[in-house]
Design a protein around this motif. Sequence first.
Motif, mmCIF file in Angstrom:
data_model
loop_
_atom_site.group_PDB
_atom_site.id
_atom_site.type_symbol
_atom_site.label_atom_id
_atom_site.label_comp_id
_atom_site.label_asym_id
_atom_site.label_seq_id
_atom_site.Cartn_x
_atom_site.Cartn_y
_atom_site.Cartn_z
ATOM 1 N N PRO A 76 0.811 -1.219 0.000
ATOM 2 C CA PRO A 76 0.000 0.000 0.000
ATOM 3 C C PRO A 76 0.843 1.266 0.000
ATOM 4 N N ASN A 77 2.144 1.150 0.274
ATOM 5 C CA ASN A 77 3.047 2.292 0.237
ATOM 6 C C ASN A 77 3.858 2.285 -1.051
ATOM 7 N N ARG A 78 3.248 1.857 -2.138
ATOM 8 C CA ARG A 78 3.911 1.716 -3.425
ATOM 9 C C ARG A 78 4.316 3.080 -3.969
ATOM 10 N N PRO A 79 5.512 3.223 -4.539
ATOM 11 C CA PRO A 79 5.937 4.520 -5.080
ATOM 12 C C PRO A 79 5.178 4.865 -6.352
ATOM 13 N N ASP A 80 5.181 6.135 -6.682
ATOM 14 C CA ASP A 80 4.482 6.614 -7.868
ATOM 15 C C ASP A 80 5.432 6.524 -9.058
ATOM 16 N N THR A 81 5.348 5.449 -9.830
ATOM 17 C CA THR A 81 6.197 5.259 -11.006
ATOM 18 C C THR A 81 5.500 5.628 -12.304
ATOM 19 N N THR A 82 4.238 6.033 -12.255
ATOM 20 C CA THR A 82 3.501 6.400 -13.459
ATOM 21 C C THR A 82 3.234 7.894 -13.548
ATOM 22 N N GLU A 83 3.960 8.697 -12.756
ATOM 23 C CA GLU A 83 3.853 10.164 -12.775
ATOM 24 C C GLU A 83 2.426 10.640 -12.515
ATOM 25 N N VAL A 98 3.157 -0.628 -15.093
ATOM 26 C CA VAL A 98 4.034 -0.470 -13.935
ATOM 27 C C VAL A 98 4.928 0.754 -14.035
ATOM 28 N N ALA A 99 5.000 1.433 -15.196
ATOM 29 C CA ALA A 99 5.851 2.619 -15.325
ATOM 30 C C ALA A 99 5.371 3.455 -16.500
ATOM 31 N N TYR A 100 5.602 4.773 -16.388
ATOM 32 C CA TYR A 100 5.308 5.708 -17.479
ATOM 33 C C TYR A 100 6.328 6.844 -17.441
ATOM 34 N N HIS A 101 6.789 7.245 -18.644
ATOM 35 C CA HIS A 101 7.671 8.411 -18.747
ATOM 36 C C HIS A 101 7.766 8.836 -20.207
ATOM 37 N N LYS A 102 7.474 10.112 -20.464
ATOM 38 C CA LYS A 102 7.636 10.742 -21.777
ATOM 39 C C LYS A 102 6.969 9.946 -22.892
ATOM 40 N N GLY A 103 5.734 9.535 -22.672
ATOM 41 C CA GLY A 103 4.985 8.850 -23.712
ATOM 42 C C GLY A 103 5.227 7.363 -23.805
ATOM 43 N N TYR A 104 6.133 6.810 -23.004
ATOM 44 C CA TYR A 104 6.409 5.375 -22.994
ATOM 45 C C TYR A 104 5.853 4.760 -21.716
ATOM 46 N N ILE A 105 5.228 3.611 -21.849
ATOM 47 C CA ILE A 105 4.732 2.871 -20.696
ATOM 48 C C ILE A 105 5.300 1.455 -20.744
ATOM 49 N N ILE A 106 5.386 0.839 -19.586
ATOM 50 C CA ILE A 106 5.830 -0.545 -19.465
ATOM 51 C C ILE A 106 4.687 -1.345 -18.846
ATOM 52 N N VAL A 107 4.284 -2.385 -19.539
ATOM 53 C CA VAL A 107 3.171 -3.230 -19.111
ATOM 54 C C VAL A 107 3.723 -4.584 -18.685
ATOM 55 N N GLN A 108 3.366 -5.013 -17.495
ATOM 56 C CA GLN A 108 3.758 -6.326 -17.008
ATOM 57 C C GLN A 108 2.601 -7.298 -17.188
ATOM 58 N N VAL A 109 2.923 -8.499 -17.652
ATOM 59 C CA VAL A 109 1.919 -9.534 -17.898
ATOM 60 C C VAL A 109 2.298 -10.779 -17.118
ATOM 61 N N ASN A 110 1.420 -11.233 -16.236
ATOM 62 C CA ASN A 110 1.577 -12.484 -15.503
ATOM 63 C C ASN A 110 0.560 -13.480 -16.024
ATOM 64 N N THR A 111 1.013 -14.711 -16.295
ATOM 65 C CA THR A 111 0.164 -15.734 -16.893
ATOM 66 C C THR A 111 0.182 -16.988 -16.043
ATOM 67 N N GLU A 112 -0.969 -17.611 -15.900
ATOM 68 C CA GLU A 112 -1.059 -18.850 -15.130
ATOM 69 C C GLU A 112 -0.367 -20.010 -15.839
ATOM 70 N N ARG A 113 -0.188 -19.903 -17.150
ATOM 71 C CA ARG A 113 0.416 -20.995 -17.910
ATOM 72 C C ARG A 113 1.880 -21.183 -17.548
ATOM 73 N N PHE A 114 2.617 -20.083 -17.349
ATOM 74 C CA PHE A 114 4.014 -20.165 -16.913
ATOM 75 C C PHE A 114 4.174 -19.219 -15.722
ATOM 76 N N ILE A 115 3.940 -19.757 -14.547
ATOM 77 C CA ILE A 115 3.912 -18.972 -13.317
ATOM 78 C C ILE A 115 5.265 -18.341 -12.979
ATOM 79 N N PRO A 116 6.403 -19.035 -13.130
ATOM 80 C CA PRO A 116 7.678 -18.412 -12.703
ATOM 81 C C PRO A 116 8.201 -17.328 -13.648
ATOM 82 N N PHE A 117 7.437 -16.910 -14.655
ATOM 83 C CA PHE A 117 7.918 -15.942 -15.628
ATOM 84 C C PHE A 117 6.934 -14.782 -15.739
ATOM 85 N N SER A 118 7.485 -13.619 -16.028
ATOM 86 C CA SER A 118 6.681 -12.422 -16.306
ATOM 87 C C SER A 118 7.199 -11.771 -17.584
#
Length: 412
Positions: free
Chosen positions: A74-81, A140-160
């Motif tokens: 709940p104390n997550r930093p603001d990485t999306t401006e 999970v992040a935004y800066h100058k028009g670029y965003i980073i999207v994280q995808v978690n899948t049940e098919r391969f749990i140890p990978f993102s």
Amino acid sequence: MGNSVTHSPREGRKGKKNSKVEFYNKLKTSHVGDELLTCSFGAWCREQRQVCGFSDKADYTSSRHSLLQLNGSPNRPDTTEGRFFRSGFKTQNELMIQEKETSCCITIKVPRVTSTELSAYLRHNRPRRKRRSHRCTRVVAYHKGYIIVQVNTERFIPFSKFYVIDMDQQVCSGHFVIANNVRRWYEVHMSPSTSHIVLRPDVRYHFQAIINYEVQNIKCYPPMSDITISKIPTYLPNCSITYNALLGDEHVIAAGQRIIQVYKTDDWSVVSVHNLMIPHAHIHQIRSSPSGDFLAVRYTYPADGCHFNRILILHYPSFTKAMRVEVRGAYWPVSEFVNLQVFPRFSLSESCLAVMKQRNCGRKVFVYKLPTELRSLQDLCRRAVLHLVSCKDVNKLPVPELVQRYICQNAN
């Protein structure tokens, strides 16, 4: 402290323009640390943020439900401006992203991402029944028009999987994979030129952050030429991280306890160390201004058997104290932890600072004047334009395109 400026909520367009000029005139005649405006949180989100020259794209609310998903803190930093995004898959290879403040939804085709370890995992862990795999996504992040999207899948749990998306061109500019992630969200910070990325698990507990994870299959697509990804070391589990525009892409600022340190991201060596000289202080958050002239540090201090919040503004690169703001609230600690993810906020011209405070009658926003950093007459004119004209209207000014890019180069 100066008197607050109040305006009628039913003012027309002409009234809003006049009130914006009135606020700018008061800003020029006030002193450092003066209180320029006080309003409710609702009035701030509707109109007062534009009157005071703040970004109209930042969403000053927070979704606590999304922050508590899967080991989220709940104390997550603001990485999306301060911006609020929703993401999901429209089809198998089409990623849908929606931004709340712009009320627009775009669809982007993403490539197929794989790695040697991921393929080996799928060969040895195939499900007995063929069923549709559930995918969770988050920006999970935004800066100058670029965003980073994280995808978690049940098919391969140890990978993102992580996708770097160019919002302006609406294309995928790169991707990478993290192995041994144990289904967690990541705290991702992008450098000023979006060429460097530092990340770590979004968990503030040392025994969970020491789990080893690897970054694999880094690939970029034109026009993005290269991207460098660094892992925040395990001996910085509770430090707050931020980039600074004046510091460059290869250095970050980390703050923890009473110490602020500058690290070089290639080998994480310490460049400089600065002490706040405040007894019993514990830093929870640090943020850099758009052009890098100021640092906002939020720390807690004990008083009357409780811990209260305080915001300290520092000059960069001297790390000297510019001003201090009390944010001692009535609903500590949960409300302040959630609301201070997006506050304090710097104006686009870096002339004033907005801080939210909890009151018994609700949330209030206070605007204070910052010290004036005089670099050149050109930079002073740029700050005045940013205060009176929003970034989306800069292209309407009768100035060359090169000047327009200079005006909006560090604006959120």
